[in-house]
Motif scaffolding. Structure first.
Motif, mmCIF file in Angstrom:
data_model
loop_
_atom_site.group_PDB
_atom_site.id
_atom_site.type_symbol
_atom_site.label_atom_id
_atom_site.label_comp_id
_atom_site.label_asym_id
_atom_site.label_seq_id
_atom_site.Cartn_x
_atom_site.Cartn_y
_atom_site.Cartn_z
ATOM 1 N N ASP A 1 4.446 -18.816 56.965
ATOM 2 C CA ASP A 1 5.597 -18.774 55.853
ATOM 3 C C ASP A 1 4.566 -17.989 54.639
ATOM 4 N N ARG A 2 3.522 -18.566 54.493
ATOM 5 C CA ARG A 2 2.504 -17.776 53.511
ATOM 6 C C ARG A 2 2.428 -16.288 53.551
ATOM 7 N N LEU A 3 2.157 -16.175 54.761
ATOM 8 C CA LEU A 3 1.966 -14.518 55.110
ATOM 9 C C LEU A 3 3.242 -13.889 54.669
ATOM 10 N N VAL A 4 4.367 -14.299 55.149
ATOM 11 C CA VAL A 4 5.650 -13.902 54.796
ATOM 12 C C VAL A 4 5.972 -13.798 53.378
ATOM 13 N N GLY A 5 5.574 -14.850 52.614
ATOM 14 C CA GLY A 5 5.820 -14.783 51.190
ATOM 15 C C GLY A 5 4.878 -13.849 50.399
ATOM 16 N N LEU A 6 3.805 -13.615 50.922
ATOM 17 C CA LEU A 6 2.846 -12.644 50.124
ATOM 18 C C LEU A 6 3.361 -11.115 50.637
ATOM 19 N N ALA A 7 3.738 -10.974 51.797
ATOM 20 C CA ALA A 7 4.205 -9.589 52.122
ATOM 21 C C ALA A 7 5.573 -9.352 51.436
ATOM 22 N N ARG A 8 6.315 -10.414 51.281
ATOM 23 C CA ARG A 8 7.447 -10.220 50.580
ATOM 24 C C ARG A 8 7.402 -9.739 49.128
ATOM 25 N N GLU A 9 6.243 -10.554 48.480
ATOM 26 C CA GLU A 9 6.060 -9.966 47.015
ATOM 27 C C GLU A 9 5.296 -8.609 47.081
ATOM 28 N N ARG B 1 -7.440 -16.865 38.877
ATOM 29 C CA ARG B 1 -7.526 -16.128 40.281
ATOM 30 C C ARG B 1 -6.367 -15.945 40.745
ATOM 31 N N CYS B 2 -5.893 -14.589 41.183
ATOM 32 C CA CYS B 2 -4.857 -14.319 41.788
ATOM 33 C C CYS B 2 -4.626 -14.723 43.134
ATOM 34 N N VAL B 3 -3.515 -15.532 43.357
ATOM 35 C CA VAL B 3 -3.256 -16.231 44.767
ATOM 36 C C VAL B 3 -2.128 -15.480 45.313
ATOM 37 N N PHE B 4 -1.536 -14.370 44.545
ATOM 38 C CA PHE B 4 -0.633 -13.435 44.932
ATOM 39 C C PHE B 4 -0.798 -12.257 45.215
ATOM 40 N N PRO B 5 -1.693 -11.863 46.456
ATOM 41 C CA PRO B 5 -2.459 -10.647 46.787
ATOM 42 C C PRO B 5 -1.418 -9.273 46.554
ATOM 43 N N MET B 6 -1.923 -8.190 46.269
ATOM 44 C CA MET B 6 -0.916 -7.045 46.064
ATOM 45 C C MET B 6 -1.232 -5.804 47.149
ATOM 46 N N ASP B 7 -2.337 -6.123 47.859
ATOM 47 C CA ASP B 7 -2.112 -4.929 49.202
ATOM 48 C C ASP B 7 -2.485 -5.895 50.290
ATOM 49 N N GLU B 8 -2.499 -5.161 51.536
ATOM 50 C CA GLU B 8 -2.684 -5.974 52.835
ATOM 51 C C GLU B 8 -4.074 -6.237 53.065
ATOM 52 N N GLU B 9 -5.067 -5.525 52.673
ATOM 53 C CA GLU B 9 -6.457 -6.315 52.676
ATOM 54 C C GLU B 9 -6.742 -7.620 51.728
ATOM 55 N N GLN B 10 -6.161 -7.509 50.643
ATOM 56 C CA GLN B 10 -6.051 -8.869 49.810
ATOM 57 C C GLN B 10 -5.130 -9.908 50.311
ATOM 58 N N ILE B 11 -4.105 -9.590 51.203
ATOM 59 C CA ILE B 11 -3.423 -10.736 51.839
ATOM 60 C C ILE B 11 -4.067 -11.170 52.790
ATOM 61 N N CYS B 12 -4.824 -10.459 53.742
ATOM 62 C CA CYS B 12 -5.540 -10.989 54.676
ATOM 63 C C CYS B 12 -6.764 -11.764 53.989
ATOM 64 N N ARG B 13 -7.345 -11.386 52.894
ATOM 65 C CA ARG B 13 -8.319 -12.063 52.336
ATOM 66 C C ARG B 13 -7.829 -13.440 51.911
ATOM 67 N N GLY B 14 -6.861 -13.500 51.264
ATOM 68 C CA GLY B 14 -6.178 -14.663 50.848
ATOM 69 C C GLY B 14 -5.764 -15.780 51.963
ATOM 70 N N ILE B 15 -5.466 -15.219 52.959
ATOM 71 C CA ILE B 15 -4.922 -15.962 54.161
ATOM 72 C C ILE B 15 -6.022 -16.574 54.786
ATOM 73 N N LEU B 16 -7.303 -16.083 54.786
ATOM 74 C CA LEU B 16 -8.665 -16.508 55.502
ATOM 75 C C LEU B 16 -9.136 -17.668 54.404
ATOM 76 N N GLU B 17 -9.199 -17.379 53.135
ATOM 77 C CA GLU B 17 -9.597 -18.183 52.254
ATOM 78 C C GLU B 17 -8.958 -19.438 52.105
#
Length: 281
Positions: A189-197, A163-179
């Motif tokens: 830091d987690r949000l920043v890292g995903l946004a940087r990716e 399962r991908c834990v490095f989302p590739m668009d803003e909606e998936q980043i939101c989903r990953g943070i909520l999960e």
């Protein structure tokens, strides 16, 4: 228990920094890749770890970096370790962490009982975190940060399929943070890292991505932002737009290297429902 990190690293003789990785990639770091910013280990040992129990869908490695003891006093040494973690987690496509000898067991990866044996970690795409302070390692705050890494581990490597834990668009980043927030508070830091990716793959500003995701989470009342107090989350009193501005300003102040010191995100009941609904297949 050793009274200092240096004492723990050197307890058996030479200074040996033990760096573990768990990830989905078969490739590994070569010895020369630990030569960073003029610092290099005297010796690099590599050990392939058995991925038992079988439910761990991952490749696990141990790197032993040997140094002359006096090198640990170099003020740039913690920064060197951060870059090693960044490289190792990216190469593993997973998680890298620093721990003491004898602290590894599959039943106790990033659990509360061994949090004070971990002095650095990095999830691929996030910013690496290293502490050189033994008292911080004993704190509830540090235990909470380590617990956050465990939540990433559980999502990423215990499923029959990756399962991908490095989302590739803003909606998936939101989903990953909520999960991730279903189980614990999530450091910004987690949000920043995903946004940087995402920014590295789509030629967008990680600052803009972070602001957009944060605004969505707060304006839709899916999450609150705040600090960790004594064993509890303390939400800020700002409204959504004010909280977004405050977070972005705080991240600007630290050069977008939060290192667990800016703020945390906590799901609201609506955020929990949103995450739980998306997890149902």
């Amino acid at each position: 228990m050793a009274s200092s990190i240096r004492e723990a690293i050197c307890w058996s003789g030479p200074a040996v920094v033990i760096l573990f990785t768990i990830g989905r990639a078969e490739s590994r770091l070569e010895e020369g890749e630990f030569d960073v910013s003029g610092i290099r280990p005297d010796e690099v040992g590599l050990h392939e770890m058995s991925s038992e129990p079988r439910e761990w869908q991952a490749v696990v490695r141990e790197y032993d970096l040997t140094f002359e003891e006096g090198r640990l006093d170099d003020p740039d040494f913690p920064a060197y370790l951060r870059e090693c973690l960044r490289k190792a987690s990216a190469r593993a496509e997973g998680i890298a962490w620093l721990t003491f000898e004898g602290a590894f067991h599959f039943d106790h990866l990033f659990t509360d009982d061994i949090a004070d044996q971990i002095y650095g970690y990095c999830v691929a795409g996030d910013e690496p975190v290293v502490t050189w302070d033994r008292e911080i390692m004993k704190s509830d705050r540090w235990k909470g940060e380590v617990r956050g890494v465990r939540s990433v581990l559980d999502v990423a490597f215990t499923s029959p399929e990756w399962r991908c834990v490095f989302p590739m668009d803003e909606e998936q980043i939101c989903r990953g943070i909520l999960e991730e927030g279903l189980d614990d508070w999530v450091p910004v830091d987690r949000l920043v890292g995903l946004a940087r990716e995402l920014s590295e793959r789509r030629d967008v500003s990680h600052r803009d991505v972070s602001e957009k995701v944060l605004a969505h989470l707060l304006r839709d009342s899916l999450a609150n932002v705040g600090d960790l107090g004594e064993n509890r989350f303390e939400a800020w009193s700002d409204d959504a737009d004010g909280a977004v501005r405050r977070v972005i300003h705080a991240l600007d102040e630290v050069g977008w290297e939060p290192a667990g010191n800016v703020c945390w995100l906590a799901n609201t009941p609506a955020g929990d429902r949103e995450a739980a609904d998306r997890q149902v297949i």
